[in-house]
Design a protein around this motif. Sequence first.
Motif, short mmCIF file in Angstrom:
data_model
loop_
_atom_site.label_atom_id
_atom_site.label_comp_id
_atom_site.label_asym_id
_atom_site.label_seq_id
_atom_site.Cartn_x
_atom_site.Cartn_y
_atom_site.Cartn_z
N PRO A 1 11.82 -15.03 -15.25
CA PRO A 1 11.68 -16.28 -15.98
C PRO A 1 10.46 -16.31 -16.90
CG PRO A 1 11.00 -16.56 -13.70
CD PRO A 1 11.56 -15.17 -13.83
N MET A 2 9.52 -15.39 -16.64
CA MET A 2 8.31 -15.31 -17.46
C MET A 2 7.72 -13.91 -17.29
SD MET A 2 5.83 -17.57 -14.99
CE MET A 2 7.11 -18.70 -14.54
N PRO A 3 6.91 -13.45 -18.24
CA PRO A 3 6.29 -12.14 -18.09
C PRO A 3 5.43 -12.10 -16.83
CG PRO A 3 5.98 -13.00 -20.32
CD PRO A 3 6.57 -14.10 -19.50
N GLY A 4 5.48 -10.97 -16.14
CA GLY A 4 4.65 -10.81 -14.95
C GLY A 4 5.23 -11.40 -13.68
N ALA A 5 6.43 -11.98 -13.74
CA ALA A 5 7.06 -12.55 -12.55
C ALA A 5 7.54 -11.43 -11.64
CB ALA A 5 8.21 -13.46 -12.94
N LEU A 6 7.14 -11.48 -10.38
CA LEU A 6 7.51 -10.47 -9.40
C LEU A 6 8.40 -11.08 -8.33
CD1 LEU A 6 4.04 -8.74 -8.76
CD2 LEU A 6 5.77 -8.12 -10.45
N SER A 7 9.13 -10.24 -7.64
CA SER A 7 9.85 -10.71 -6.45
C SER A 7 8.82 -11.04 -5.37
CB SER A 7 10.81 -9.62 -5.96
OG SER A 7 10.07 -8.53 -5.42
N THR A 8 9.25 -11.76 -4.36
CA THR A 8 8.36 -12.10 -3.25
C THR A 8 7.79 -10.84 -2.61
OG1 THR A 8 9.52 -14.17 -2.84
CG2 THR A 8 8.26 -13.25 -1.00
N LEU A 9 8.63 -9.86 -2.37
CA LEU A 9 8.15 -8.61 -1.76
C LEU A 9 7.11 -7.92 -2.63
CD1 LEU A 9 8.40 -6.44 0.47
CD2 LEU A 9 10.22 -5.41 -0.88
N GLU A 10 7.37 -7.82 -3.91
CA GLU A 10 6.41 -7.17 -4.82
C GLU A 10 5.09 -7.92 -4.84
OE1 GLU A 10 8.83 -5.27 -8.48
OE2 GLU A 10 9.22 -7.41 -8.13
N ALA A 11 5.14 -9.24 -4.84
CA ALA A 11 3.91 -10.05 -4.85
C ALA A 11 3.11 -9.84 -3.57
CB ALA A 11 4.26 -11.53 -5.03
N ILE A 12 3.78 -9.74 -2.45
CA ILE A 12 3.09 -9.51 -1.17
C ILE A 12 2.45 -8.13 -1.18
CG2 ILE A 12 3.48 -9.13 1.30
CD1 ILE A 12 5.57 -11.44 1.12
N VAL A 13 3.19 -7.11 -1.62
CA VAL A 13 2.65 -5.75 -1.66
C VAL A 13 1.42 -5.70 -2.57
CG1 VAL A 13 3.12 -3.39 -2.46
CG2 VAL A 13 4.81 -4.59 -1.05
N GLU A 14 1.52 -6.27 -3.75
CA GLU A 14 0.39 -6.27 -4.70
C GLU A 14 -0.83 -6.96 -4.10
OE1 GLU A 14 -1.64 -5.35 -8.13
OE2 GLU A 14 0.40 -4.70 -7.67
N THR A 15 -0.61 -8.09 -3.44
CA THR A 15 -1.71 -8.85 -2.86
C THR A 15 -2.35 -8.08 -1.71
OG1 THR A 15 -0.63 -10.92 -3.50
CG2 THR A 15 -2.36 -11.06 -1.83
N LEU A 16 -1.55 -7.55 -0.80
CA LEU A 16 -2.10 -6.80 0.33
C LEU A 16 -2.83 -5.55 -0.14
CD1 LEU A 16 0.72 -7.09 3.04
CD2 LEU A 16 -1.45 -8.35 2.91
N ASN A 17 -2.31 -4.87 -1.16
CA ASN A 17 -3.00 -3.69 -1.70
C ASN A 17 -4.39 -4.05 -2.20
OD1 ASN A 17 -0.96 -1.86 -1.13
ND2 ASN A 17 -0.12 -1.87 -3.20
N ARG A 18 -4.55 -5.25 -2.72
CA ARG A 18 -5.85 -5.69 -3.25
C ARG A 18 -6.77 -6.21 -2.14
NH1 ARG A 18 -6.09 -6.63 -8.78
NH2 ARG A 18 -4.25 -5.88 -9.85
N LEU A 19 -6.19 -6.85 -1.13
CA LEU A 19 -6.99 -7.42 -0.05
C LEU A 19 -7.49 -6.38 0.94
CD1 LEU A 19 -4.93 -10.62 0.88
CD2 LEU A 19 -7.15 -10.56 -0.27
N GLU A 20 -6.68 -5.35 1.19
CA GLU A 20 -6.95 -4.46 2.31
C GLU A 20 -7.28 -3.03 1.88
OE1 GLU A 20 -4.62 -4.90 5.77
OE2 GLU A 20 -4.40 -7.06 5.50
N VAL A 21 -7.97 -2.90 0.77
CA VAL A 21 -8.42 -1.58 0.29
C VAL A 21 -9.19 -0.91 1.43
CG1 VAL A 21 -9.96 -0.49 -1.37
CG2 VAL A 21 -8.56 -2.42 -2.09
N PRO A 22 -8.94 0.38 1.73
CA PRO A 22 -8.12 1.35 1.01
C PRO A 22 -6.67 1.44 1.50
CG PRO A 22 -9.37 2.49 2.71
CD PRO A 22 -9.75 1.02 2.80
N ALA A 23 -6.27 0.58 2.43
CA ALA A 23 -4.88 0.61 2.91
C ALA A 23 -3.93 0.31 1.75
CB ALA A 23 -4.69 -0.42 4.03
N ARG A 24 -2.73 0.89 1.84
CA ARG A 24 -1.70 0.68 0.82
C ARG A 24 -0.42 0.23 1.52
NH1 ARG A 24 -3.12 0.26 -4.31
NH2 ARG A 24 -1.02 0.87 -4.87
N PHE A 25 0.34 -0.61 0.84
CA PHE A 25 1.56 -1.19 1.40
C PHE A 25 2.78 -0.88 0.55
CE2 PHE A 25 -2.03 -3.29 3.16
CZ PHE A 25 -1.69 -3.48 4.48
N ASP A 26 2.67 0.14 -0.31
CA ASP A 26 3.76 0.49 -1.22
C ASP A 26 5.03 0.93 -0.51
OD1 ASP A 26 2.16 0.13 -3.68
OD2 ASP A 26 1.03 1.83 -2.89
#
Length: 196
Positions: A144-169
């Motif tokens: 619906p707009m640029p940068g819109a992610l699915s719920t799963l993608e948004a969670i993965v992106e957020t956790l990757n940023r919060l829990e460095v160096p852990a990755r959730f990809d």
Amino acid sequence: MSRPICPACRRPSSHCLCALIPRLDSRTRVLILQHASESGHALNTARLAQLGLNNAELRIGEHFAELSELLDDPLYQPCLLFPGAEAELPTAQGPAARPLLLVVPDGTWRKARKLLYCNPVLEHLPRLRLPTGLESRYRLRKAPMPGALSTLEAIVETLNRLEVPARFDDLLRPFEALIDGQIQAMGEDVFKRNHG
């Protein structure tokens, strides 16, 4: 006659994604509030997030009477993953910080806003937002707009940023398989005509 359905991922048994779903630990507790109209959706990415994260919970509805109690857990600091004027980018948390309870509304933008309206306690939570310019892998959906992610993608992106160096990809593996399977079922020509 209906096809047998996997009770975990809710996909047809012949297309079960469970073997691809990891079981990942996170300090952050993830609480997904899914609008009731989304729960039967064929591309239910919130369910994939809940299945793949040991510290995640999925609640389905529109009004969540128990929400205040869930947000009052002394072990976690609640915050809302939703854009807004005061929303901040997620940043890595040190081990001494109280872990976050990340509340994630799941639905179309309109339905997600309705979840906030129906549950006013959410309006008072500190907000996190994702940076602009992210690109969704959700090739079956017109964003619906640029940068819109699915719920799963948004969670993965957020956790990757919060829990460095852990990755959730790894949470995205069943998501990619789901999309590939849908494209294969519709045929490449139909996919290109409607989504290319």
